[in-house]
Structure formats: structure tokens, C-alpha cells
Design an enzyme around this catalytic site. Sequence first.
Site, short mmCIF file in Angstrom:
data_model
loop_
_atom_site.label_atom_id
_atom_site.label_comp_id
_atom_site.label_asym_id
_atom_site.label_seq_id
_atom_site.Cartn_x
_atom_site.Cartn_y
_atom_site.Cartn_z
N ASN A 8 3.55 0.67 -3.75
CA ASN A 8 3.84 0.97 -4.96
C ASN A 8 5.19 1.02 -5.13
OD1 ASN A 8 4.15 2.55 -7.35
ND2 ASN A 8 3.84 4.66 -6.42
N TRP A 9 5.80 -0.09 -5.90
CA TRP A 9 7.26 -0.24 -5.86
C TRP A 9 7.82 0.79 -6.80
CZ3 TRP A 9 7.84 -6.31 -6.60
CH2 TRP A 9 7.26 -6.90 -5.39
N LYS A 10 7.16 1.60 -7.60
CA LYS A 10 7.84 2.41 -8.42
C LYS A 10 8.79 1.80 -9.40
CE LYS A 10 6.64 6.39 -5.27
NZ LYS A 10 7.03 7.29 -4.73
N HIS A 99 -0.70 9.00 -10.38
CA HIS A 99 0.21 9.23 -9.39
C HIS A 99 0.84 10.72 -9.76
CE1 HIS A 99 3.79 9.04 -6.97
NE2 HIS A 99 3.02 8.12 -6.30
N GLU A 101 3.85 11.64 -9.78
CA GLU A 101 5.12 11.31 -10.59
C GLU A 101 4.67 11.22 -11.90
OE1 GLU A 101 6.74 7.99 -8.22
OE2 GLU A 101 7.22 9.65 -6.59
N GLU A 169 -2.33 11.66 -1.81
CA GLU A 169 -0.98 11.77 -1.57
C GLU A 169 -0.51 13.31 -1.59
OE1 GLU A 169 0.89 7.75 -2.42
OE2 GLU A 169 0.59 8.57 -4.30
N GLY A 175 8.18 10.35 -0.63
CA GLY A 175 9.49 9.88 -0.73
C GLY A 175 10.30 10.96 0.17
N SER A 213 5.20 8.86 2.70
CA SER A 213 5.98 8.56 3.78
C SER A 213 5.25 7.63 4.72
CB SER A 213 6.67 9.88 4.24
OG SER A 213 7.44 10.23 3.56
N GLY A 234 5.15 3.73 -0.64
CA GLY A 234 6.22 3.59 -1.66
C GLY A 234 7.59 2.90 -0.89
N GLY A 235 8.28 3.72 -0.43
CA GLY A 235 9.53 3.42 0.07
C GLY A 235 9.36 2.00 1.01
P1 PGA Z 1 6.60 7.02 -0.36
O1 PGA Z 1 5.69 6.74 -1.65
O2 PGA Z 1 5.67 6.07 0.63
O3 PGA Z 1 7.86 6.61 -0.61
O4 PGA Z 1 6.56 8.43 0.22
C1 PGA Z 1 4.40 6.97 -1.73
C2 PGA Z 1 3.90 6.92 -3.17
O5 PGA Z 1 4.35 7.87 -3.93
O6 PGA Z 1 2.96 6.35 -3.41
#
Ligand code: PGA
Length: 251
Positions: A8-10, A99, A101, A169, A175, A213, A234-235
Site C-alpha cells: 500500500n504505497w499510500k 483502510h 486512514e 490492521e 506506521g 509495521s 505500507g512503509g
Molecule cells: P505500515 O502501513 O506498514 O506502514 O504500518 C500498513 C498499512 O497502512 O496498510
Amino acid sequence: MKKLIAGNWKMNGSVQDNAALIDDISTQIKNDLSLLEHCDFLVCPPHVYLAACVTSTSSDNYVKVGGQDSSAHNSGAYTGETSPAMLKDIGCRYVILGHSERREYHSESDALVHKKAALAHEQALITIICVGETELERDEGREEDVVGQQLLASLPESATSENTVIAYEPVWAIGTGKTASVGDVAKMHSFIRNKLKERLADSENMRILYGGSMKPENAQDLLATPNVDGGLIGGASLKADQFVAIARAAR
Ligand code: PGA
């Protein structure tokens, strides 16, 4: 079941950076093709870059491309939105929905996620439906109630193990560098698997990803946990070495 390693590149990237990242991921897979026996790879870039990323991945087809959200409407006067038909049209196979967010910053409800998912299924997109509790909800011991409610209310009637993936999640792990313990993940994924049984005939085959994470250092333990069928990353998905290392850990 093959693990789904989903990035997930956001809201990150650029034309050049994305092309380089996809090239790097594809080259690493090409140099270690047995990864494809164990893992499916997916990247979810920002919408504006999706078409270019579909083109970048199409020569060897090791990596699928998906959206990070899609509209609850097919077309029309919905400024700024992207319909699932449009994602399909440009060659996307997947879409992330609900998600945390989106739920937090765009007030997306379970009912909206349900509607979006039903429409995405009509376009034969595979939906990755996200659920997860906040830190407060976990501290209060309500994590299973919250996740169970989100899950059943967000899953449309059209959901099958073929067209739907669940991503657990925990919001407090996204994050933050904090990861849920293997014990907590095992417990929640088993809870989700049992909840799915209430709704689906083929619940055993539905993939349940862990996200929050995930990185090469913790991926092996997390991905070896029962009922963890991949990761939503994500990251660490923004660095080819880390993203592919997570897939190696899955093997
Ligand atoms: P993260 O994000 O790996 O940076 O914690 C995961 C996500 O939000 O899908």
C-alpha cells in the site's frame, strides 16, 4: 494457499520513482522465480499513477496493480472520485477498501465500505477489505467486538474467497513501528476466520492479511502464524529490498 504480499504505497511516489521501484521489484523476483510459487505480489500506488504502473508491470506480469480506494458510484457527478469500472478499465485487478486512514480522515462507515465493495465485485475486482481496532478499543478489551462488527457490516453479500481478501490492521500498529504480538495476531486471525464462517461457505479459502509495521525483521514470525495469508505493507513496500525480503520471509 499462496501468500499475498501487497504494498500500500499510500500518497507516495512519482512517475520516475514508481517506475524504478517496480523495475527493482520485478528484477528481484526474476532473479528468484521460486518466490512466485509461494507468493502473489500486488502494489497499490496513488490513483494518478495507476495506469503507468499497469504498463510498467505488464511486460513480465509478476506484480499486479490495485487501487487504494474506489467510489460507491459507477459514473456521473462525483468530483474527484474513481469508479471501480475505471480501475478495471485501466487494468487494475484489486482495490483496497475501508483502510483505517479512509475511515478516519474521510469518515468512511462500514455501510459505505459495503456499498463500495459490492460495486467493485460487479466489476470483477478483488477487494481487500480492511478492519482493525484502535489502541483505546484494545485497551478496553473490545478489539474482537469492534473487528467482528466491522467485518460483518463491511462484507457485501457478493463476497467470496475468490473476490475478497480481508486485511486485519490494528490502527495503533499502522506506521508506528509497533507490531501486534504473534499471539495477538493468531488470536484475532482465528477470530476473523470463525466470523467468516458465519457468512461464507468457503471461508477457509478467504485470505486474511496482517498489516501494521510489517517489515523483513518481523515478517517471518507474522507470516508463519496460522490464518495469516499475507501482508498489507505500507512503509516497507516503498523499498524493493524490504518488500521482496518480506516475500522471502513468507517462503
Ligand atoms: P505500515 O502501513 O506498514 O506502514 O504500518 C500498513 C498499512 O497502512 O496498510
